[in-house]
Design an enzyme around this catalytic site. Structure first.
Site, PDB file in Angstrom:
ATOM      1  N   GLY A   1       3.868 -28.533  45.872  1.00 42.16           N
ATOM      2  CA  GLY A   1       4.399 -29.906  45.796  1.00 42.16           C
ATOM      3  C   GLY A   1       4.061 -30.407  47.253  1.00 42.16           C
ATOM      4  O   GLY A   1       3.156 -29.973  48.002  1.00 42.16           O
TER       5      GLY A   1
ATOM      6  N   HIS B   1      -4.565 -31.564  47.766  1.00 44.90           N
ATOM      7  CA  HIS B   1      -4.191 -30.965  46.458  1.00 44.90           C
ATOM      8  C   HIS B   1      -5.132 -31.594  45.335  1.00 44.90           C
ATOM      9  O   HIS B   1      -5.601 -30.882  44.387  1.00 44.90           O
ATOM     10  CB  HIS B   1      -2.779 -31.097  46.236  1.00 44.90           C
TER      11      HIS B   1
ATOM     12  N   ASP C   1      -6.232 -23.230  53.870  1.00 47.82           N
ATOM     13  CA  ASP C   1      -5.719 -21.733  53.852  1.00 47.82           C
ATOM     14  C   ASP C   1      -6.622 -20.645  53.395  1.00 47.82           C
ATOM     15  O   ASP C   1      -6.510 -20.045  52.315  1.00 47.82           O
ATOM     16  CB  ASP C   1      -4.371 -21.817  52.899  1.00 47.82           C
TER      17      ASP C   1
ATOM     18  N   SER D   1      -2.167 -31.637  55.104  1.00 46.17           N
ATOM     19  CA  SER D   1      -1.215 -30.659  54.901  1.00 46.17           C
ATOM     20  C   SER D   1       0.174 -31.266  54.453  1.00 46.17           C
ATOM     21  O   SER D   1       0.344 -32.622  55.049  1.00 46.17           O
ATOM     22  CB  SER D   1      -0.965 -29.871  56.315  1.00 46.17           C
TER      23      SER D   1
HETATM   24  O1  PAF Z   1      -0.844 -22.872  49.412  1.00 42.40           O
HETATM   25  C1  PAF Z   1       0.187 -22.903  49.019  1.00 42.40           C
HETATM   26  O2  PAF Z   1       0.820 -23.988  48.661  1.00 42.40           O
HETATM   27  C2  PAF Z   1       1.157 -21.916  48.461  1.00 42.40           C
HETATM   28  O3  PAF Z   1       0.911 -20.708  49.612  1.00 42.40           O
HETATM   29  C3  PAF Z   1       0.877 -21.129  46.967  1.00 42.40           C
HETATM   30  C4  PAF Z   1      -0.693 -20.840  47.004  1.00 42.40           C
HETATM   31  C5  PAF Z   1       1.249 -22.323  46.086  1.00 42.40           C
HETATM   32  C6  PAF Z   1       1.657 -20.130  46.826  1.00 42.40           C
HETATM   33  O4  PAF Z   1       3.113 -20.632  46.898  1.00 42.40           O
END
Ligand code: PAF
Length: 300
Positions: free
Chosen positions: A46, A52, A165, A200
């Site tokens: 979230g 995202h 990441d 982020s």
């Molecule tokens: O990158 C993230 O937001 C988290 O590390 C993930 C991959 C959803 C796992 O909780």
């Protein structure tokens, strides 16, 4: 959609259907499979931002139906980290996902992910050591465990993770290969703010003055890449970049040049054709920022 399934618009957010149990998720996934659809999963915690949402775009290019999971995973936070303050705003997240064309939010109850008697953890090994694995020793075990669960629960054809990441992406690729999980892992490009700061969810913790300094982390990476690509010393340029960041108030965790595939440190034994990447983690106040950048044409 199948009117008998649990696939209904969520009454609270009035946006997308939100499912919170494994059985409801499997029911929906089975219904889609019966209809001949392919399925993508975008795992998130979230606090959604354009980074995202770009993963949702990518997922839509690779599949007919896109599930976005939202779960702030306790096992990837240490006791002194920000689990309790991590951004949680389902209404905003659901709206953004609806606008972007996702089909379903999976927001599992904690009990669905970590039942009272669960004890299993996934430990991936070497690729999870070094970089964030050194300063956050609990982190990749928590990530691998929760992602393994999510992949088993949703059984998607593809799952999409961001290159912001980068080590996490490699940890997940390694786990999926080693455990023969039949999901294709796709990496999405790191997305930056206009001033270069890597997007982020944690950027919202930054004070105004920290936010104005935060893009210096990316600038430091660019500077190292520039110097190194011109053939100057890697260690000298990294040392200079670290001390500039420290002078600006960053506490540098690492700034390292590594093989982009193995994450081995670059040294005289590095293959001349290795793809290289520079990785950084540094804190401004309580906020930990990470970033990475590809390096080309480098003689180590
Ligand atoms: O990158 C993230 O937001 C988290 O590390 C993930 C991959 C959803 C796992 O909780």
């Amino acid at each position: 959609m199948n009117s008998k399934s649990s696939f209904r618009i969520d009454p609270m957010t009035k946006t997308l259907p939100i499912i919170d149990t494994v059985s409801a998720l499997r029911q929906q996934v089975n219904a889609w499979r019966t209809q001949g659809h392919t399925i993508a999963l975008v795992p998130t915690m979230g606090g959604l931002h354009e980074g995202h949402l770009s993963l949702v775009d990518l997922a839509l290019q690779h599949s007919d139906r896109v599930i976005v999971s939202i779960f702030v995973n306790p096992t990837q936070f240490a006791a002194n980290e920000d689990f309790s303050t991590y951004p949680r705003d389902i209404k905003t997240d659901a709206k953004l996902l609806q606008q972007r064309g996702a089909h379903l939010i999976y927001k599992p109850l904690s009990s669905e992910m970590y039942g009272a008697h669960e004890t299993t953890r996934v430990i991936v090994g070497k690729i999870a050591q070094g970089l964030c694995g050194t300063s956050r020793p609990h982190f990749f075990e928590g990530v691998a465990t929760v992602v393994c669960k999510l992949l088993c629960q949703a059984s998607p054809d593809v799952a999409v993770f961001g290159e912001k990441d980068y080590q996490q992406l490699l940890v997940i690729r390694t786990m999926v290969r080693d455990l023969s999980i039949p999901t294709k892992i796709i990496g999405g490009k790191l997305i930056r703010e206009a001033d270069g700061l890597a997007m982020s969810s944690r950027n919202q913790y930054l004070t105004k003055s920290q936010r104005s300094k935060a893009p210096l982390l990316y600038k430091a990476l660019q500077q190292v890449v520039d110097i190194v690509e011109k053939g100057h010393s890697v260690s000298q340029s990294i040392k200079a970049a670290k001390s500039q960041l420290t002078n600006q108030g960053f506490v540098v965790d690492y700034l390292e040049l590594r093989d982009a595939d193995t994450l081995d440190l670059v040294n005289k034994d590095t293959r001349p054709d290795a793809r290289l990447r520079i990785f950084a983690a540094a804190s401004l106040g309580k906020t930990r920022l990470i970033d990475n950048l590809a390096v080309s044409n480098l003689e180590p």
